[in-house]
Design a protein around this motif. Structure first.
Motif, PDB file in Angstrom:
ATOM      1  N   TRP A  67     -15.847  -1.994 -21.218  1.00  0.00           N
ATOM      2  CA  TRP A  67     -15.630  -0.735 -20.498  1.00  0.00           C
ATOM      3  C   TRP A  67     -14.206  -0.609 -19.994  1.00  0.00           C
ATOM      4  CZ3 TRP A  67     -13.813  -0.101 -15.669  1.00  0.00           C
ATOM      5  CH2 TRP A  67     -13.958  -1.139 -14.747  1.00  0.00           C
ATOM      6  N   GLN A  68     -13.555  -1.729 -19.696  1.00  0.00           N
ATOM      7  CA  GLN A  68     -12.185  -1.657 -19.197  1.00  0.00           C
ATOM      8  C   GLN A  68     -11.198  -1.210 -20.279  1.00  0.00           C
ATOM      9  OE1 GLN A  68     -10.893  -5.092 -16.901  1.00  0.00           O
ATOM     10  NE2 GLN A  68     -12.953  -5.431 -16.144  1.00  0.00           N
ATOM     11  N   LYS A  69     -11.575  -1.399 -21.528  1.00  0.00           N
ATOM     12  CA  LYS A  69     -10.706  -0.981 -22.632  1.00  0.00           C
ATOM     13  C   LYS A  69     -10.920   0.473 -23.017  1.00  0.00           C
ATOM     14  CE  LYS A  69     -10.491  -5.623 -24.687  1.00  0.00           C
ATOM     15  NZ  LYS A  69     -10.886  -6.456 -25.855  1.00  0.00           N
ATOM     16  N   ALA A  70     -11.972   1.095 -22.501  1.00  0.00           N
ATOM     17  CA  ALA A  70     -12.264   2.490 -22.838  1.00  0.00           C
ATOM     18  C   ALA A  70     -11.171   3.413 -22.301  1.00  0.00           C
ATOM     19  CB  ALA A  70     -13.620   2.892 -22.267  1.00  0.00           C
ATOM     20  N   ASN A  71     -10.867   4.487 -23.050  1.00  0.00           N
ATOM     21  CA  ASN A  71      -9.826   5.404 -22.584  1.00  0.00           C
ATOM     22  C   ASN A  71     -10.369   6.343 -21.508  1.00  0.00           C
ATOM     23  OD1 ASN A  71     -11.219   7.524 -23.888  1.00  0.00           O
ATOM     24  ND2 ASN A  71     -10.036   7.252 -25.770  1.00  0.00           N
ATOM     25  N   ILE A  72      -9.484   7.157 -20.957  1.00  0.00           N
ATOM     26  CA  ILE A  72      -9.846   8.018 -19.839  1.00  0.00           C
ATOM     27  C   ILE A  72     -10.954   8.994 -20.214  1.00  0.00           C
ATOM     28  CG2 ILE A  72      -9.001   9.877 -18.340  1.00  0.00           C
ATOM     29  CD1 ILE A  72      -6.300   8.411 -18.301  1.00  0.00           C
ATOM     30  N   ALA A  73     -10.812   9.628 -21.375  1.00  0.00           N
ATOM     31  CA  ALA A  73     -11.817  10.610 -21.791  1.00  0.00           C
ATOM     32  C   ALA A  73     -13.188   9.959 -21.948  1.00  0.00           C
ATOM     33  CB  ALA A  73     -11.391  11.267 -23.091  1.00  0.00           C
ATOM     34  N   ARG A  74     -13.200   8.738 -22.473  1.00  0.00           N
ATOM     35  CA  ARG A  74     -14.468   8.044 -22.677  1.00  0.00           C
ATOM     36  C   ARG A  74     -15.132   7.723 -21.341  1.00  0.00           C
ATOM     37  NH1 ARG A  74     -18.890   7.711 -25.433  1.00  0.00           N
ATOM     38  NH2 ARG A  74     -19.810   5.628 -25.485  1.00  0.00           N
ATOM     39  N   LYS A  75     -14.365   7.251 -20.391  1.00  0.00           N
ATOM     40  CA  LYS A  75     -14.920   6.946 -19.065  1.00  0.00           C
ATOM     41  C   LYS A  75     -15.441   8.209 -18.399  1.00  0.00           C
ATOM     42  CE  LYS A  75     -11.966   2.907 -18.210  1.00  0.00           C
ATOM     43  NZ  LYS A  75     -10.836   2.369 -17.397  1.00  0.00           N
ATOM     44  N   MET A  76     -14.709   9.309 -18.546  1.00  0.00           N
ATOM     45  CA  MET A  76     -15.164  10.561 -17.962  1.00  0.00           C
ATOM     46  C   MET A  76     -16.487  11.020 -18.577  1.00  0.00           C
ATOM     47  SD  MET A  76     -13.447  11.919 -15.484  1.00  0.00           S
ATOM     48  CE  MET A  76     -11.867  11.816 -14.643  1.00  0.00           C
ATOM     49  N   SER A  77     -16.666  10.725 -19.850  1.00  0.00           N
ATOM     50  CA  SER A  77     -17.896  11.153 -20.521  1.00  0.00           C
ATOM     51  C   SER A  77     -19.118  10.461 -19.934  1.00  0.00           C
ATOM     52  CB  SER A  77     -17.810  10.878 -22.025  1.00  0.00           C
ATOM     53  OG  SER A  77     -17.943   9.482 -22.319  1.00  0.00           O
ATOM     54  N   TRP A  78     -18.928   9.259 -19.387  1.00  0.00           N
ATOM     55  CA  TRP A  78     -20.059   8.547 -18.785  1.00  0.00           C
ATOM     56  C   TRP A  78     -20.559   9.270 -17.531  1.00  0.00           C
ATOM     57  CZ3 TRP A  78     -16.959   3.334 -18.809  1.00  0.00           C
ATOM     58  CH2 TRP A  78     -16.786   2.915 -20.143  1.00  0.00           C
ATOM     59  N   ALA A  79     -19.694  10.055 -16.917  1.00  0.00           N
ATOM     60  CA  ALA A  79     -20.053  10.749 -15.682  1.00  0.00           C
ATOM     61  C   ALA A  79     -20.690  12.116 -15.938  1.00  0.00           C
ATOM     62  CB  ALA A  79     -18.817  10.926 -14.804  1.00  0.00           C
ATOM     63  N   ALA A  80     -20.632  12.597 -17.175  1.00  0.00           N
ATOM     64  CA  ALA A  80     -21.027  13.973 -17.470  1.00  0.00           C
ATOM     65  C   ALA A  80     -22.473  14.280 -17.110  1.00  0.00           C
ATOM     66  CB  ALA A  80     -20.785  14.276 -18.949  1.00  0.00           C
ATOM     67  N   ARG A  81     -23.368  13.320 -17.251  1.00  0.00           N
ATOM     68  CA  ARG A  81     -24.785  13.566 -16.996  1.00  0.00           C
ATOM     69  C   ARG A  81     -25.245  13.014 -15.641  1.00  0.00           C
ATOM     70  NH1 ARG A  81     -27.586  10.430 -20.158  1.00  0.00           N
ATOM     71  NH2 ARG A  81     -29.541  11.628 -20.128  1.00  0.00           N
ATOM     72  N   ARG A  82     -24.321  12.485 -14.869  1.00  0.00           N
ATOM     73  CA  ARG A  82     -24.711  11.850 -13.606  1.00  0.00           C
ATOM     74  C   ARG A  82     -24.658  12.840 -12.448  1.00  0.00           C
ATOM     75  NH1 ARG A  82     -25.229   6.226 -13.473  1.00  0.00           N
ATOM     76  NH2 ARG A  82     -25.027   5.362 -15.564  1.00  0.00           N
ATOM     77  N   GLN A  83     -25.494  12.585 -11.460  1.00  0.00           N
ATOM     78  CA  GLN A  83     -25.639  13.499 -10.340  1.00  0.00           C
ATOM     79  C   GLN A  83     -25.344  12.793  -9.017  1.00  0.00           C
ATOM     80  OE1 GLN A  83     -29.710  14.711 -10.800  1.00  0.00           O
ATOM     81  NE2 GLN A  83     -29.236  16.249 -12.352  1.00  0.00           N
TER      82      GLN A  83
END
Length: 250
Positions: free
Chosen positions: A178-194
């Motif tokens: 996960w630390q190697k993931a780029n910014i857009a990828r990390k942001m995508s993990w938040a898309a469905r979270r509340q």
């Protein structure tokens, strides 16, 4: 840092260099949320019992956010938000209670257990809440338990289920991934979270981007704009400005 003595259920305070090995709780609180002034409830007793069993005599302390942080102090709350990821990362073990998952009634039939567990994990509130994203990624050793305290597994044994529910790939569920993931990828993990508060959409993402900023409750979506500004100080990866990257408040 306040810790719960697993034997006495009393709070004790430690400074950074003196913090002993401890177990940390990850849990989605409902109406039963425990505060600094309300110790000894069933969720806390259950956590302390499991933590004691996991750590044997070497693990004598535990940490639970709502009763180890004085949320009436704005300074303490701000420090906690900016330190939370580090606290989860430094804990000897992380115990995750999934309050909406129950496996005990299906014990004995591996096929039914597997199918039921898969379905429950896909629907579990813990895997859709904002703050639990860092609680999934930060700890070195995580163990999942059902609502009755029955052990479900760890991120390795539950890798495919967790990945399907969170859309975080198998490799990304490990620190080196996960630390190697780029910014857009990390942001995508938040898309469905509340989150309960709008501002928390930004606050729980701070450590994933190594960002620091004081929480200003009441600022609403301005918090997410401030987060983007902090990220852009270190990167000019403009796709992070896409509004679809944000989760939602409930």
């Amino acid at each position: 840092m306040r810790l719960i003595n697993l034997g006495t259920l009393q709070l004790e305070e430690f400074f950074d260099r003196d913090v002993p090995p401890h177990c940390i709780l990850s849990h989605t609180w409902g109406t039963e949320e425990v505060t600094l002034r309300a110790m000894g409830t069933m969720p806390i007793r259950g956590f302390c019992k499991i933590a004691s069993q996991l750590g044997s005599t070497s693990l004598r302390y535990g940490w639970v956010d709502t009763c180890c942080i004085d949320k009436t102090s704005s300074a303490e709350l701000s420090e906690a938000i900016n330190s939370m990821f580090r606290w989860y990362s430094n804990a000897a073990r992380c115990i995750v209670f999934l309050a909406d998952v129950e496996i005990m009634p299906y014990k004995g039939d591996d096929r039914i257990v597997s199918e039921k567990l898969w379905a429950d994990l896909q629907a579990s509130r813990w895997l859709t809440r904002g703050w639990t994203l860092q609680e999934l990624l930060a700890p070195r050793h995580v163990e999942f338990f059902d609502k009755n305290g029955g052990r479900i597994g760890d991120p390795d044994s539950l890798n495919f289920s967790i990945s399907a529910a969170t859309r975080i790939s198998h490799d990304e569920l490990h620190p080196d991934g996960w630390q190697k993931a780029n910014i857009a990828r990390k942001m995508s993990w938040a898309a469905r979270r509340q989150t309960t508060r709008v501002g928390d959409i930004a606050y729980y993402l701070l450590s994933l981007f190594n960002a620091k900023m004081p929480p200003l409750y009441g600022e609403g979506e301005r918090a997410f704009l401030r987060l983007q500004e902090e990220i852009l100080k270190e990167s000019n990866d403009l796709p992070i400005l896409a509004p679809s990257a944000k989760g939602s408040a409930t």
